[in-house]
Design a protein around this motif. Structure first.
Motif, PDB file in Angstrom:
ATOM      1  N   ALA A  19       0.805  -1.209   0.000  1.00 14.59           N
ATOM      2  CA  ALA A  19       0.000   0.000   0.000  1.00 14.59           C
ATOM      3  C   ALA A  19       0.841   1.263   0.000  1.00 14.59           C
ATOM      4  CB  ALA A  19      -0.929  -0.004   1.223  1.00 14.59           C
ATOM      5  N   LEU A  20       1.969   1.235   0.739  1.00 11.73           N
ATOM      6  CA  LEU A  20       2.776   2.440   0.812  1.00 11.73           C
ATOM      7  C   LEU A  20       4.144   2.296   0.170  1.00 11.73           C
ATOM      8  CD1 LEU A  20       2.116   3.896   4.381  1.00 11.73           C
ATOM      9  CD2 LEU A  20       1.163   4.619   2.192  1.00 11.73           C
ATOM     10  N   ALA A  21       4.702   1.106   0.225  1.00 10.79           N
ATOM     11  CA  ALA A  21       6.075   0.941  -0.247  1.00 10.79           C
ATOM     12  C   ALA A  21       6.221   1.353  -1.693  1.00 10.79           C
ATOM     13  CB  ALA A  21       6.519  -0.509  -0.073  1.00 10.79           C
ATOM     14  N   ALA A  22       5.194   1.123  -2.466  1.00 13.31           N
ATOM     15  CA  ALA A  22       5.279   1.413  -3.892  1.00 13.31           C
ATOM     16  C   ALA A  22       5.283   2.903  -4.184  1.00 13.31           C
ATOM     17  CB  ALA A  22       4.111   0.754  -4.622  1.00 13.31           C
ATOM     18  N   GLN A  23       4.969   3.739  -3.207  1.00 13.34           N
ATOM     19  CA  GLN A  23       4.823   5.156  -3.464  1.00 13.34           C
ATOM     20  C   GLN A  23       6.153   5.892  -3.599  1.00 13.34           C
ATOM     21  OE1 GLN A  23       2.189   6.873  -0.588  1.00 13.34           O
ATOM     22  NE2 GLN A  23       0.440   5.645  -1.233  1.00 13.34           N
ATOM     23  N   THR A 211      16.239   0.449  -6.082  1.00 12.33           N
ATOM     24  CA  THR A 211      17.119  -0.719  -6.128  1.00 12.33           C
ATOM     25  C   THR A 211      17.261  -1.153  -7.578  1.00 12.33           C
ATOM     26  OG1 THR A 211      16.473  -1.498  -3.924  1.00 12.33           O
ATOM     27  CG2 THR A 211      17.414  -3.130  -5.428  1.00 12.33           C
ATOM     28  N   PHE A 212      18.489  -1.345  -8.010  1.00 13.88           N
ATOM     29  CA  PHE A 212      18.757  -1.920  -9.326  1.00 13.88           C
ATOM     30  C   PHE A 212      19.058  -3.398  -9.115  1.00 13.88           C
ATOM     31  CE2 PHE A 212      19.723   2.568  -9.739  1.00 13.88           C
ATOM     32  CZ  PHE A 212      19.113   2.900 -10.938  1.00 13.88           C
ATOM     33  N   LYS A 213      18.173  -4.241  -9.608  1.00 16.13           N
ATOM     34  CA  LYS A 213      18.251  -5.690  -9.398  1.00 16.13           C
ATOM     35  C   LYS A 213      18.778  -6.343 -10.671  1.00 16.13           C
ATOM     36  CE  LYS A 213      16.988  -9.478  -7.005  1.00 16.13           C
ATOM     37  NZ  LYS A 213      17.559  -9.821  -5.697  1.00 16.13           N
ATOM     38  N   PHE A 214      19.812  -7.176 -10.536  1.00 12.17           N
ATOM     39  CA  PHE A 214      20.467  -7.762 -11.702  1.00 12.17           C
ATOM     40  C   PHE A 214      19.948  -9.172 -11.954  1.00 12.17           C
ATOM     41  CE2 PHE A 214      23.673  -5.048  -9.463  1.00 12.17           C
ATOM     42  CZ  PHE A 214      23.399  -3.921 -10.222  1.00 12.17           C
ATOM     43  N   ILE A 215      19.290  -9.338 -13.112  1.00  9.51           N
ATOM     44  CA  ILE A 215      18.683 -10.621 -13.482  1.00  9.51           C
ATOM     45  C   ILE A 215      19.033 -10.882 -14.940  1.00  9.51           C
ATOM     46  CG2 ILE A 215      16.559 -11.968 -13.583  1.00  9.51           C
ATOM     47  CD1 ILE A 215      15.297  -9.920 -11.662  1.00  9.51           C
ATOM     48  N   SER A 216      19.988 -11.754 -15.170  1.00  9.47           N
ATOM     49  CA  SER A 216      20.461 -11.986 -16.535  1.00  9.47           C
ATOM     50  C   SER A 216      19.613 -12.990 -17.298  1.00  9.47           C
ATOM     51  CB  SER A 216      21.919 -12.457 -16.503  1.00  9.47           C
ATOM     52  OG  SER A 216      22.039 -13.660 -15.767  1.00  9.47           O
ATOM     53  N   ASP A 217      18.984 -13.918 -16.594  1.00 14.08           N
ATOM     54  CA  ASP A 217      18.209 -14.967 -17.262  1.00 14.08           C
ATOM     55  C   ASP A 217      16.843 -14.425 -17.700  1.00 14.08           C
ATOM     56  OD1 ASP A 217      17.774 -17.933 -17.867  1.00 14.08           O
ATOM     57  OD2 ASP A 217      16.034 -17.433 -16.623  1.00 14.08           O
ATOM     58  N   PRO A 218      16.482 -14.529 -18.989  1.00 17.21           N
ATOM     59  CA  PRO A 218      15.196 -13.999 -19.460  1.00 17.21           C
ATOM     60  C   PRO A 218      13.993 -14.610 -18.747  1.00 17.21           C
ATOM     61  CG  PRO A 218      16.647 -14.430 -21.318  1.00 17.21           C
ATOM     62  CD  PRO A 218      17.311 -15.014 -20.113  1.00 17.21           C
ATOM     63  N   ASN A 219      14.041 -15.894 -18.473  1.00 18.89           N
ATOM     64  CA  ASN A 219      12.915 -16.536 -17.778  1.00 18.89           C
ATOM     65  C   ASN A 219      12.766 -16.008 -16.355  1.00 18.89           C
ATOM     66  OD1 ASN A 219      12.272 -18.236 -19.984  1.00 18.89           O
ATOM     67  ND2 ASN A 219      13.841 -19.707 -19.362  1.00 18.89           N
ATOM     68  N   ALA A 220      13.896 -15.802 -15.699  1.00 21.19           N
ATOM     69  CA  ALA A 220      13.853 -15.249 -14.344  1.00 21.19           C
ATOM     70  C   ALA A 220      13.363 -13.811 -14.361  1.00 21.19           C
ATOM     71  CB  ALA A 220      15.233 -15.332 -13.704  1.00 21.19           C
ATOM     72  N   ALA A 221      13.720 -13.060 -15.411  1.00 26.86           N
ATOM     73  CA  ALA A 221      13.246 -11.678 -15.530  1.00 26.86           C
ATOM     74  C   ALA A 221      11.730 -11.637 -15.678  1.00 26.86           C
ATOM     75  CB  ALA A 221      13.913 -11.005 -16.724  1.00 26.86           C
ATOM     76  N   MET A 225       9.054  -9.969 -12.892  1.00 29.85           N
ATOM     77  CA  MET A 225       8.049  -8.951 -13.222  1.00 29.85           C
ATOM     78  C   MET A 225       6.656  -9.424 -12.832  1.00 29.85           C
ATOM     79  SD  MET A 225       9.188  -6.035 -14.416  1.00 29.85           S
ATOM     80  CE  MET A 225       7.514  -5.489 -14.745  1.00 29.85           C
ATOM     81  N   MET A 226       6.334 -10.648 -13.164  1.00 33.07           N
ATOM     82  CA  MET A 226       5.000 -11.170 -12.872  1.00 33.07           C
ATOM     83  C   MET A 226       4.743 -11.253 -11.367  1.00 33.07           C
ATOM     84  SD  MET A 226       3.487 -11.537 -15.755  1.00 33.07           S
ATOM     85  CE  MET A 226       2.045 -12.493 -15.268  1.00 33.07           C
ATOM     86  N   ALA A 227       5.784 -11.539 -10.598  1.00 31.82           N
ATOM     87  CA  ALA A 227       5.629 -11.673  -9.148  1.00 31.82           C
ATOM     88  C   ALA A 227       5.647 -10.336  -8.429  1.00 31.82           C
ATOM     89  CB  ALA A 227       6.730 -12.564  -8.593  1.00 31.82           C
ATOM     90  N   GLY A 228       6.010  -9.261  -9.147  1.00 27.77           N
ATOM     91  CA  GLY A 228       6.109  -7.957  -8.510  1.00 27.77           C
ATOM     92  C   GLY A 228       7.406  -7.744  -7.759  1.00 27.77           C
ATOM     93  N   ASP A 229       8.370  -8.649  -7.937  1.00 30.39           N
ATOM     94  CA  ASP A 229       9.675  -8.478  -7.298  1.00 30.39           C
ATOM     95  C   ASP A 229      10.459  -7.345  -7.955  1.00 30.39           C
ATOM     96  OD1 ASP A 229       9.090 -10.621  -5.644  1.00 30.39           O
ATOM     97  OD2 ASP A 229      10.030 -12.082  -6.988  1.00 30.39           O
ATOM     98  N   GLY A 463      10.809  -2.101 -22.994  1.00 32.45           N
ATOM     99  CA  GLY A 463      10.706  -2.083 -21.553  1.00 32.45           C
ATOM    100  C   GLY A 463       9.345  -2.525 -21.062  1.00 32.45           C
ATOM    101  N   VAL A 464       9.309  -3.000 -19.824  1.00 33.60           N
ATOM    102  CA  VAL A 464       8.067  -3.380 -19.153  1.00 33.60           C
ATOM    103  C   VAL A 464       8.055  -2.690 -17.797  1.00 33.60           C
ATOM    104  CG1 VAL A 464       6.670  -5.267 -18.245  1.00 33.60           C
ATOM    105  CG2 VAL A 464       8.048  -5.624 -20.297  1.00 33.60           C
ATOM    106  N   ALA A 465       6.881  -2.172 -17.407  1.00 33.75           N
ATOM    107  CA  ALA A 465       6.785  -1.509 -16.111  1.00 33.75           C
ATOM    108  C   ALA A 465       5.405  -1.715 -15.516  1.00 33.75           C
ATOM    109  CB  ALA A 465       7.068  -0.016 -16.253  1.00 33.75           C
ATOM    110  N   ASN A 466       5.332  -1.623 -14.213  1.00 32.23           N
ATOM    111  CA  ASN A 466       4.048  -1.553 -13.534  1.00 32.23           C
ATOM    112  C   ASN A 466       3.266  -0.383 -14.127  1.00 32.23           C
ATOM    113  OD1 ASN A 466       2.090  -0.616 -11.418  1.00 32.23           O
ATOM    114  ND2 ASN A 466       2.968  -2.315 -10.267  1.00 32.23           N
ATOM    115  N   SER A 467       1.999  -0.571 -14.389  1.00 34.22           N
ATOM    116  CA  SER A 467       1.202   0.459 -15.067  1.00 34.22           C
ATOM    117  C   SER A 467       1.044   1.725 -14.240  1.00 34.22           C
ATOM    118  CB  SER A 467      -0.181  -0.105 -15.430  1.00 34.22           C
ATOM    119  OG  SER A 467      -0.871  -0.516 -14.264  1.00 34.22           O
TER     120      SER A 467
END
Length: 490
Positions: A19-23, A211-221, A225-229, A463-467
């Motif tokens: 509720a707040l962290a995303a702000q 936070t810049f999160k490093f994810i090299s594997d396309p499947n993990a990326a 995104m889908m999990a909101g991580d 690019g993909v982003a939360n709407s």
């Protein structure tokens, strides 16, 4: 070190629900981890993707539309028929350690970048400088050997950011800049954290931290995104999944252009590759559209030289190296290389790994066998970029308008043409737009005629982003994830 502060148990409970962290916090996904965090001491695009406009600033900077706008210099005067630039610095600017930024830091940074033992990956940006003078604490005069209308453009690169002499040596691991965000923490192999700097001279960013999160594997990326991580992945490494995001109202897909010329780089001094007939054969063995479709799922614009198609001075030379396997075979036979074997070194990005498999198959059809080596990014930089120990590789050159790298004989693909070098010298001295266009057209044609590299496609920015996120760059006039205008909306 800067740390994030939280507001108590009630807020933590709400933050856990999102509720707040995303702000005021955002997690940005990146395919590659930077080898260090000093843009003045490394060539990797991932460095700028973290620090440009966030931690470090230069005299000028790139705006989202590619325009050159004031940075730490609020204005500048040009005299001496275009050879003298006087920069007027902003007052009240401080580094993240609280020390004042002034003209002495600018003189130090420019002199440091152009010294003989400089480790700056783009020393050519500073080669035209004759002197750097401190006029007063907020005024610096730079005198060039020749007029250069592109000097403000050069000062906008990440390689030209301003550092303090007291903290420059720690920039690789604990950078101290003047930007709206200060370095917080680097968890090697995982992420870099930055936090809003309250002493920033300009408008405060909406985000308190990132936070810049490093994810090299396309499947993990995709999973992150889908999990909101991850909240946004400005350069998403799995273009085949973009349609799924487009169909989901929780996300938005942002497609734009980049400065990334994606090329099949050829070591011009590696045995048979020194023969232009062999390089020409390789170029005609390549089916660009097949690579774009197979590796990038249709995202990308074919190129026939090292220049961005969206640049007004672009010359379309794709026809000169059109897919023609019969010609490729004939040229190899004429060169006495009908059974050629080459090493293909591939860095981690999906465009390189996937594209490399397709390139290997295409070369095999004309009789060229390749031995593929999949390298980690640090290994690629050491072996290929620095060591020049390769035959072929695939990489996107994301620096803006960087055709001048072909004037550097010691650059990793080792192209040495005095005529091209003379063109770049003339370009440096030329301010008249029409003549600059003529020179740039001639330069594009020359490297295409010499088949220096296999020119594949201009990398799209997918690019993909939360709407609920706005302010991310659609296009990439430089290699950056500029968070200064990013915010969450209701």
């Amino acid at each position: 070190m800067f740390t994030r502060h939280f507001l108590g148990t009630a807020v933590l409970a709400l933050a856990a629900s999102g509720a707040l962290a995303a702000q005021d916090h955002i997690t940005i996904g990146m395919a590659l981890e930077p080898p260090n965090l000093d843009p003045t001491g490394g060539a990797a695009a991932a460095i700028d993707e973290v620090v440009y406009a966030n931690i470090f600033e230069g005299l000028t900077r790139f705006a989202p539309d590619g325009a050159i706008v004031p940075g730490l210099a609020e204005s500048w005067d040009v005299s001496g028929e275009g050879a003298v630039y006087t920069f007027h610095l902003r007052d009240g600017v401080s580094f993240h350690d609280g020390s004042k930024m002034d003209g002495e830091d600018v003189v130090f940074s420019l002199e440091r970048a152009r010294t003989e033992d400089s480790t700056n990956a783009q020393k050519a940006l500073f080669a035209g400088i004759e002197t750097v003078e401190l006029v007063d604490p907020l005024t610096v005069k730079v005198t060039l050997a020749n007029p250069d209308g592109a000097f403000p453009f050069k000062m906008a690169w990440g390689d030209a950011v301003i550092l303090a002499p007291e903290t420059a040596e720690q920039a690789a691991t604990a950078p101290v800049g003047t930007g709206p965000f200060a370095f917080d923490n680097w968890t090697q192999g995982d992420s870099v954290d930055i936090a809003r700097y309250d002493g920033y001279w300009g408008a405060a960013p909406a985000l308190a931290s990132a936070t810049f999160k490093f994810i090299s594997d396309p499947n993990a990326a995709f999973a992150a995104m889908m999990a909101g991580d991850v909240d946004a992945f400005p350069n998403f490494p799995a273009p085949e999944t973009l349609m799924q995001f487009e169909a989901n109202p929780m996300f938005k897909v942002i497609v734009g252009s980049t400065e990334g010329e994606t090329i099949l780089s050829i070591n011009n001094k590696s045995g048979p590759l020194a023969d232009v007939k062999v390089r020409k054969a390789i170029a005609h063995a390549i089916n660009r559209q097949e690579i774009i479709d197979g590796a990038m799922h249709g995202y990308g614009t074919p190129i026939g030289t090292h220049f961005a198609p969206h640049n007004p001075d672009y010359l379309d030379l794709t026809g000169q190296s059109a897919y023609d396997p019969a010609m490729a075979k004939r040229l190899l036979e004429e060169a006495g290389q009908a059974d050629l074997k080459l090493r293909l070194a591939l860095p981690p990005p999906a465009y390189a790994r996937r594209g490399g498999e397709i390139v290997a198959a295409q070369l095999r059809k004309v009789g060229v066998q390749t031995e593929i080596s999949n390298l980690e990014w640090a290994q690629w930089l050491e072996q290929v970029f620095k060591g020049k120990d390769f035959d072929l590789t695939i990489v996107s050159h994301t620096e803006p308008a960087d055709i001048n790298i072909y004037a550097r004989p010691d650059y990793y693909f080792q192209y040495d043409n005095p005529e091209f070098q003379a063109l770049m010298v003339e370009l440096e001295k030329t301010a008249e737009p029409a003549r600059r266009t003529e020179i740039l057209h001639a330069a594009q044609k020359m490297i295409a005629d010499d088949y220096v590299n296999g020119y594949l496609f201009q990398l799209a920015k997918t690019g993909v982003a939360n709407s609920k996120i706005e302010g991310l760059w659609e296009n990439a006039p430089t290699q950056a994830n500029d968070l200064t205008g990013v915010r969450w909306i209701d």
